[in-house]
Design an enzyme around this catalytic site. Structure first.
Site, mmCIF file in Angstrom:
data_model
loop_
_atom_site.group_PDB
_atom_site.id
_atom_site.type_symbol
_atom_site.label_atom_id
_atom_site.label_comp_id
_atom_site.label_asym_id
_atom_site.label_seq_id
_atom_site.Cartn_x
_atom_site.Cartn_y
_atom_site.Cartn_z
ATOM 1 C CG ASP A 72 -0.560 -0.654 2.333
ATOM 2 O OD1 ASP A 72 1.006 -0.777 2.154
ATOM 3 O OD2 ASP A 72 -1.005 -1.084 3.563
ATOM 4 C CG ASP A 141 -9.603 -1.410 12.067
ATOM 5 O OD1 ASP A 141 -8.474 -2.219 10.779
ATOM 6 O OD2 ASP A 141 -9.661 0.010 10.977
ATOM 7 C CG HIS A 143 -6.668 -1.758 8.087
ATOM 8 N ND1 HIS A 143 -6.760 -0.805 9.333
ATOM 9 C CD2 HIS A 143 -4.987 -2.173 7.991
ATOM 10 C CE1 HIS A 143 -5.335 -0.253 9.028
ATOM 11 N NE2 HIS A 143 -5.103 -1.176 8.878
ATOM 12 C CD GLU A 148 -9.276 1.238 6.630
ATOM 13 O OE1 GLU A 148 -9.074 0.687 7.769
ATOM 14 O OE2 GLU A 148 -8.313 2.640 7.150
HETATM 15 N N1 LIG Z 1 -1.205 -0.060 6.055
HETATM 16 C C1 LIG Z 1 -0.664 -0.534 7.034
HETATM 17 C C2 LIG Z 1 -1.497 -1.865 7.109
HETATM 18 O O1 LIG Z 1 -0.441 -3.049 6.195
HETATM 19 C C3 LIG Z 1 0.354 -1.862 8.492
HETATM 20 O O2 LIG Z 1 0.364 -3.625 8.191
HETATM 21 C C4 LIG Z 1 -0.707 -1.661 9.592
HETATM 22 C C5 LIG Z 1 -0.327 -1.690 10.708
HETATM 23 O O3 LIG Z 1 1.640 -1.022 11.011
HETATM 24 P P1 LIG Z 1 2.306 -1.462 12.992
HETATM 25 O O4 LIG Z 1 3.038 -2.445 12.343
HETATM 26 O O5 LIG Z 1 3.180 0.250 12.685
HETATM 27 O O6 LIG Z 1 1.192 -1.374 13.584
HETATM 28 O O7 LIG Z 1 -0.447 -0.371 9.377
HETATM 29 C C6 LIG Z 1 -0.601 0.247 8.057
HETATM 30 O O8 LIG Z 1 -2.395 0.659 8.138
#
Ligand SMILES: N[C@@H]1[C@@H](O)[C@H](O)[C@@H](COP(=O)(O)O)O[C@@H]1O
Length: 278
Positions: A72, A141, A143, A148
């Site tokens: 992403d 959440d 995702h 989402e």
């Molecule tokens: N779009 C990204 C996800 O791809 C990622 O997995 C998530 C978790 O991030 P973290 O590893 O910092 O908790 O964050 C964002 O929402």
């Protein structure tokens, strides 16, 4: 589905990096046979990237014949903004290894036509022959990438407007100012990740515990998009103890009893490396 429960986030990072080492080595990539890897950003995979850089420096792995696709990217954030996923990937990983920058694909959140950019990304994945191993992270959440709650479980790469929970979770990267978090992102779809031959999802921390429980113990539910991976033939959820706090004792005991087998999945790596070399 396998659930690999490890002591803490550092051990998760180490395990994940060894698993990548094992898969890439076993595949023995070359000019006509590239290994295709899907990659996440966020805090969770940072330790894995550091370990992979270490393996590269020790000569255990090369990324010369590895093609990557990132999950992403934010819309409208300049490429050189420290919170853009381009910047993250370049600084945390790509610049430290021998990957061909032309083979390291990150969605362009500044493309003049975002819909066309998403279609191009899907086409590139297809042209690469599909993803061998997609590594993912999740939000609290549930995702995956930026799919989402409520996203279609057969979705493809597209533009998404981010949920409030995601803006909240990610504001820590923007000086704790929610108004600075981009409202939209480009993301691979759940279907895009489901098409990968193998999927490894990294989940650490107590704040992800409910999402892990929804992903593992309840049914497939588009309000917790990571739960779709129950139906993938080769999914690994790799988590730390803290993330298991909402799971049933029975679930944790079952998967922990398989820990020797899980350990063997990464211990093959050096043996395979020798086989490739001789
Ligand atoms: N779009 C990204 C996800 O791809 C990622 O997995 C998530 C978790 O991030 P973290 O590893 O910092 O908790 O964050 C964002 O929402």
């Amino acid at each position: 589905m396998r659930l690999i429960i490890l002591e803490d986030a550092d051990i998760v990072a180490d395990w994940a990096a060894r698993f990548v080492l094992q898969r890439v080595t076993q595949f023995a990539p070359g000019p006509d046979k590239r290994f295709v890897l899907g990659l996440p950003t966020g805090g969770t995979p940072l330790g894995m990237y550091r370990k992979l850089i270490q393996f590269y420096k020790e000569g255990k792995i090369s990324f010369k014949y590895v093609t990557t696709f990132n999950m992403d990217e934010y819309v409208g954030l300049p490429r050189d903004h420290p919170e853009s996923y381009h910047y993250y990937m370049w600084n945390e990983f790509f610049k430290h290894v021998d990957i061909d920058p032309a083979q390291a694909h990150v969605l362009d959140g500044n493309a003049p036509d975002l819909v066309a950019e998403c279609a191009r990304f899907e086409r590139l994945i297809q042209e690469a022959g599909g993803v061998h191993l997609f590594i993912g992270g999740i939000g609290p959440d549930g995702h995956i990438a930026f799919n989402e709650p409520g996203s279609s479980l057969v979705s493809r790469t597209r533009v998404k407007t981010l949920a409030y929970d995601t803006l909240e979770a990610n504001k820590r990267f923007f000086g704790n100012d929610i108004s600075k978090v981009p409202r939209q992102a480009l993301t691979v779809g759940v279907g895009t990740v489901m098409d990968a031959k193998e999927v490894m999802i990294l989940i650490t921390g107590v704040h992800k515990a409910l999402a892990l429980a929804k992903a593992v113990e309840e049914g497939v539910n588009h309000m917790w998009t990571v739960s779709a991976f129950q139906q993938h033939p080769q999914t690994l959820f790799v988590c730390d103890e803290a993330a298991t706090l909402e799971l049933r004792v029975k679930t944790v005991k079952y998967f922990k009893a398989l820990s020797e087998e899980h350990q063997r999945m990464i211990e093959d790596a050096p043996v395979q490396a020798q086989r490739v070399l001789h």
